[in-house]
Write an enzyme that holds these catalytic residues in place. Structure first.
Site, mmCIF file in Angstrom:
data_model
loop_
_atom_site.group_PDB
_atom_site.id
_atom_site.type_symbol
_atom_site.label_atom_id
_atom_site.label_comp_id
_atom_site.label_asym_id
_atom_site.label_seq_id
_atom_site.Cartn_x
_atom_site.Cartn_y
_atom_site.Cartn_z
ATOM 1 C CB SER A 78 -0.941 0.010 1.215
ATOM 2 O OG SER A 78 -0.195 -0.064 2.421
ATOM 3 N NE ARG A 79 3.200 2.878 5.383
ATOM 4 C CZ ARG A 79 2.370 2.260 6.225
ATOM 5 N NH1 ARG A 79 1.082 2.212 5.952
ATOM 6 N NH2 ARG A 79 2.828 1.697 7.329
ATOM 7 C CE1 TYR A 102 12.472 -3.768 10.450
ATOM 8 C CE2 TYR A 102 14.866 -3.513 10.339
ATOM 9 C CZ TYR A 102 13.614 -3.463 9.733
ATOM 10 O OH TYR A 102 13.526 -3.140 8.397
ATOM 11 C CB ALA A 105 15.791 -11.155 16.306
#
Ligand code: NAP
Length: 243
Positions: free
Chosen positions: A9-10, A146, A148
């Site tokens: 979506s972005r 993050y 890991a």
């Protein structure tokens, strides 16, 4: 050719969808941002390709299974899956609560597994799976959940390349450094908050412009077009891994 891009979506997912639109029909997965996903569908269709928006939280395996069936029904086939959906909820390890840790691991790692597991039986025998990882997956970051989750994607990439590679399916990952998106704004705010100075000497060695979602998208296209890259983690970070 048909491709499913999760979290399209972005940001990077949107750029991947638009880059591939010239010669692929695209399924655009999103979690909440229905209007933004509809905008990506419109942009893909403007190129003459077919696009469908498919809502599913990648943490929900039943929703993921249903999404893959919808994609195959609507597009008629599945040639590639780009596992891009991801979140960062950064904090130092001692400040990270259970829910936060689980949310990041479930989205970035387990979600990518659910999507790939559901897609593999439908994937073209010469198809591709690409994971959008991060430089943090190899080098670590000051955000353990993050890092890991992304390190886990590297294990997933290499294991699936072993399991499915000799059948012709290619499994690779792209590991960007910082890319100018909404997520990177959250990370920069956090680094400021903890007064992190690790990037000070790096910036002078990097290209003069900040990495854009399109730089990552071009790399995904390269992997889809190249038949001979298997089980690789491709850095897209301007050389940050050498600093
Ligand atoms: P972003 O702008 O925040 O976009 C994230 C996308 O993921 C959105 O489309 C969002 O959908 C979707 N998403 C989040 N949780 C989801 C879930 N549970 N189920 C389905 N979709 C979900 O992020 P980005 O910067 O483009 O990042 C994309 C990927 O690149 C991530 O895997 C990220 O870790 C990786 N990456 C980013 C950077 C960077 O600096 N930006 C660097 C290295 C790697 P909704 O909008 O519908 O919520």
């Amino acid at each position: 050719m048909t491709v499913l891009v999760t979290g399209a979506s972005r940001g990077i997912g949107r750029a991947v969808a638009l880059d591939l639109a010239a010669d692929h029909d695209i399924a655009i997965n999103y979690r909440n941002a229905a209007d933004a996903a509809a905008g990506v569908v419109e942009a893909v269709e403007a190129t003459g390709s077919t696009a469908v928006a498919v809502q599913a939280d990648v943490r929900d395996s039943a929703a993921v299974d249903a999404m893959i069936e919808t994609v195959v029904d609507e597009l008629g086939s599945l040639d590639a899956v780009v596992n891009n959906a991801g979140i960062a909820d950064p904090s130092l390890a001692t400040d990270t609560d259970d829910a936060q840790w689980n949310r990041v691991l479930e989205t970035n790692l387990t979600g990518a597994f659910y999507v790939t597991r559901a897609a593999l039986p439908f994937l073209d025998p010469d198809g591709d799976v690409v994971f959008i990882s991060s430089i943090g997956g190899t080098g670590g970051t000051v955000d353990a959940s993050y890092a890991a989750s992304k390190a886990g994607l590297h294990g997933l990439t290499r294991s699936l390349a072993r399991e499915y590679g000799d059948g012709g399916i290619q499994v690779n990952a792209v590991a960007p450094g910082p890319v100018e998106t909404e997520m990177n704004g959250v990370i920069l705010e956090y680094l400021e908050e903890i007064d992190f100075r690790g990037h000070e000497n790096i910036d002078t060695h990097l290209p003069a412009y900040a990495c854009q979602p399109e730089d990552v998208a071009h790399t995904v296209r390269y992997l889809l077009e190249n038949e001979y890259i298997q089980g690789e983690i491709v850095n897209v970070n301007g050389g940050m891994q050498f600093q």
